[in-house]
Design an enzyme around this catalytic site. Structure first.
Site, PDB file in Angstrom:
ATOM      1  N   HIS A 136      80.981  37.286  53.528  1.00  0.00           N
ATOM      2  CA  HIS A 136      79.749  37.806  52.921  1.00  0.00           C
ATOM      3  C   HIS A 136      79.858  37.563  51.412  1.00  0.00           C
ATOM      4  O   HIS A 136      80.965  37.551  50.861  1.00  0.00           O
ATOM      5  CB  HIS A 136      79.687  39.306  53.220  1.00  0.00           C
ATOM      6  CG  HIS A 136      78.443  40.011  52.810  1.00  0.00           C
ATOM      7  ND1 HIS A 136      78.226  40.431  51.521  1.00  0.00           N
ATOM      8  CD2 HIS A 136      77.356  40.387  53.520  1.00  0.00           C
ATOM      9  CE1 HIS A 136      77.050  41.051  51.469  1.00  0.00           C
ATOM     10  NE2 HIS A 136      76.504  41.046  52.664  1.00  0.00           N
ATOM     11  N   GLN A 162      81.616  45.368  58.903  1.00  0.00           N
ATOM     12  CA  GLN A 162      81.021  45.206  60.240  1.00  0.00           C
ATOM     13  C   GLN A 162      81.952  45.678  61.345  1.00  0.00           C
ATOM     14  O   GLN A 162      81.657  45.456  62.530  1.00  0.00           O
ATOM     15  CB  GLN A 162      80.663  43.728  60.477  1.00  0.00           C
ATOM     16  CG  GLN A 162      79.615  43.183  59.541  1.00  0.00           C
ATOM     17  CD  GLN A 162      78.239  43.806  59.746  1.00  0.00           C
ATOM     18  OE1 GLN A 162      77.930  44.348  60.815  1.00  0.00           O
ATOM     19  NE2 GLN A 162      77.400  43.765  58.727  1.00  0.00           N
ATOM     20  N   LYS A 171      76.666  51.515  57.342  1.00  0.00           N
ATOM     21  CA  LYS A 171      76.770  50.653  58.527  1.00  0.00           C
ATOM     22  C   LYS A 171      77.531  51.370  59.643  1.00  0.00           C
ATOM     23  O   LYS A 171      77.807  50.789  60.687  1.00  0.00           O
ATOM     24  CB  LYS A 171      77.477  49.344  58.167  1.00  0.00           C
ATOM     25  CG  LYS A 171      76.652  48.462  57.225  1.00  0.00           C
ATOM     26  CD  LYS A 171      77.378  47.184  56.920  1.00  0.00           C
ATOM     27  CE  LYS A 171      76.860  46.486  55.687  1.00  0.00           C
ATOM     28  NZ  LYS A 171      75.625  45.725  55.905  1.00  0.00           N
TER      29      LYS A 171
HETATM   30  N1  PMP Z   1      80.750  42.578  53.951  1.00  0.00           N
HETATM   31  C1  PMP Z   1      80.118  42.373  55.107  1.00  0.00           C
HETATM   32  C2  PMP Z   1      80.817  41.629  56.203  1.00  0.00           C
HETATM   33  C3  PMP Z   1      78.834  42.871  55.277  1.00  0.00           C
HETATM   34  O1  PMP Z   1      78.193  42.677  56.429  1.00  0.00           O
HETATM   35  C4  PMP Z   1      78.205  43.568  54.219  1.00  0.00           C
HETATM   36  C5  PMP Z   1      76.785  44.088  54.343  1.00  0.00           C
HETATM   37  N2  PMP Z   1      75.900  43.232  54.967  1.00  0.00           N
HETATM   38  C6  PMP Z   1      78.916  43.763  53.047  1.00  0.00           C
HETATM   39  C7  PMP Z   1      80.192  43.257  52.945  1.00  0.00           C
HETATM   40  C8  PMP Z   1      78.335  44.497  51.874  1.00  0.00           C
HETATM   41  O2  PMP Z   1      78.138  45.828  52.206  1.00  0.00           O
HETATM   42  P1  PMP Z   1      77.344  46.802  51.223  1.00  0.00           P
HETATM   43  O3  PMP Z   1      76.053  46.116  50.922  1.00  0.00           O
HETATM   44  O4  PMP Z   1      77.161  48.047  52.030  1.00  0.00           O
HETATM   45  O5  PMP Z   1      78.196  46.998  50.017  1.00  0.00           O
END
Ligand code: PMP
Length: 417
Positions: free
Chosen positions: A133, A213, A236
């Site tokens: 990500h 995740q 999440k």
């Molecule tokens: N890492 C992964 C694998 C994610 O899926 C996400 C959110 N989609 C994030 C990091 C970032 O999370 P957040 O926006 O809650 O900081």
């Protein structure tokens, strides 16, 4: 030998009971019942979590760690008690190893700036993977710009599985950290993180796992994994937005300088010298998200009461059912077909943009994500601009999958496929 207990796959009645814990499912979307398949972006919240936040504001609202009065004591006890429950949930050795942050993004930035940046020299390496990500890419690019370190990227194969042999070879003398996702948000791939951590430790390289995740979908035991850092977001995992966790081994936290300065992170301040607070508070400058932390512990208690194995088994059943059905749709290509997968189904339809698919599905009450999922390098790897992503959670049912399939039939009608 102790027999392995079979994981119970919940029956429809049980799942319906879980689902009734989530008030959002009383909403109608364009006149249809809500079919929520955007759990990778954020999960819905059970009443217990919503009530915990309300309860806090009605019965305990005050600032933490600073008041002598009763409400401040209640707020502090609840906030610190939540830290202990969160520590137990991921099997951390001590509550002090839990740092409250805004979410996964902030946790990774904290490690990048406070742990890696002071260590990194020009030519040192930071090892990530091709399925990260953006929040596990960009903070490391900052460190590279700031220090002259170099980003190295472990490749993935056409199924979206990590090339573990390449990974082993890429851990080098100058690797300062390995930062890898536990589960890919764009592909669903579950990485073999235990083996990967072992390989990194064999070369004295610390490992950060992005658990955004993972925590709500599979059992996570940070001590069994032996990871140095584990990051996740409350929202999440059925908790509120704005709160998340950085787990770090105590000795790593001790070695890290504070990141942000302000109230609560200090023991004493003069204009000549400031003495910092102990861990974890030296990383928690300013008034924190008190109700969020308390409600996050309630969310994790909720997950724990059902059981992560049970949730994982239920979601795996939905994934298998949905995958088989989607494979039968003409002109549809699944993106992410690794053997080890969490319940995330990414796909593209020939000649139809993902946003158009998402917009039509929404008309039938089906909420999916359409876009690059903050993982543009994954899209580039598979040669697509975007995918449609259906991602499952504990309250999803086979009826949700059927609603998705029915709505997909409408998409095909619209596009004459
Ligand atoms: N890492 C992964 C694998 C994610 O899926 C996400 C959110 N989609 C994030 C990091 C970032 O999370 P957040 O926006 O809650 O900081």
């Amino acid at each position: 030998m102790k027999p392995i207990e079979p994981v119970m796959i919940p029956d429809d009645e049980t799942v319906a009971r879980w689902r009734s814990d989530f008030p959002i499912f009383r909403e109608l979307i364009h006149g249809n019942p809500l079919v929520y398949l955007d759990n990778g972006a954020t999960t819905q919240k059970p009443s217990a979590v919503i009530d915990a936040q309300r309860d806090y504001y009605e019965h305990a609202n005050a600032n933490v760690h600073r008041g002598v009065h009763e409400l401040s004591q209640r707020a502090t006890d609840a906030y610190e008690g939540a830290r202990e429950r969160i520590a137990r949930f991921i099997n951390a050795a001590r509550a002090e190893e839990i740092v409250y942050v805004r979410g996964t993004t902030e946790a990774i930035n904290l490690v990048a700036q406070s742990y890696v940046r002071p260590l990194a020299k020009p030519g040192d390496e930071i090892l990530i993977s091709a399925m990260e990500h953006h929040s596990n890419i960009v903070p490391w690019q900052f460190v590279c710009e700031q220090t002259g370190a170099v980003l190295k990227v472990v490749p993935i194969d056409d199924s979206g599985a990590l090339d573990v042999d390449a990974y082993r070879q890429m851990i080098a003398e100058r690797t300062r950290i390995v930062a890898i996702t536990h589960v890919s948000n764009a592909l669903g791939t579950i990485n073999p993180v235990a083996r990967m951590i072992e390989a990194a430790h064999a070369r004295d390289v610390p490992v950060l796992i992005d658990g955004a995740q993972a925590v709500a979908h599979l059992p996570v035991d940070v001590r069994a994994l032996d990871c140095d850092f584990y990051a996740f977001s409350g929202h999440k995992a059925y908790g509120p937005t704005g709160i998340g966790v950085l787990y770090a081994k105590a000795d790593r936290l001790e070695a890290m300088p504070p990141w942000q300065g302000g109230g609560d992170m200090i023991r004493s301040v003069t204009f000549d010298k400031t003495i910092y607070n102990a861990i974890p508070w030296k990383f928690e400058a300013g008034t924190p998200d008190i109700s969020g932390a308390i409600a996050l512990a309630v969310a994790l208690d909720y997950v724990n009461a059902i059981g992560s194995e049970t949730i994982g088994a239920h979601e795996a059943g939905l994934l298998a059912y949905a995958t088989d059905a989607m494979r039968a749709i003409p002109h549809l290509r699944l993106i992410g077909t690794a053997t080890e997968k969490a319940a995330i189904l990414s796909f593209v339809l020939d000649h139809v943009h993902a946003h158009d698919v998402g917009t039509i599905l929404d008309q039938y009450g089906v909420a999916v994500r359409a876009g690059h999922h903050c993982a543009m390098p994954v899209m580039q790897r598979f040669g697509v601009p975007a995918t449609v992503r259906a991602s499952f959670a504990l309250y999803n049912t086979r009826a949700d999958v059927e609603a998705l399939l029915k709505a997909m039939a409408h998409v095909q009608e619209v596009f004459g496929q």
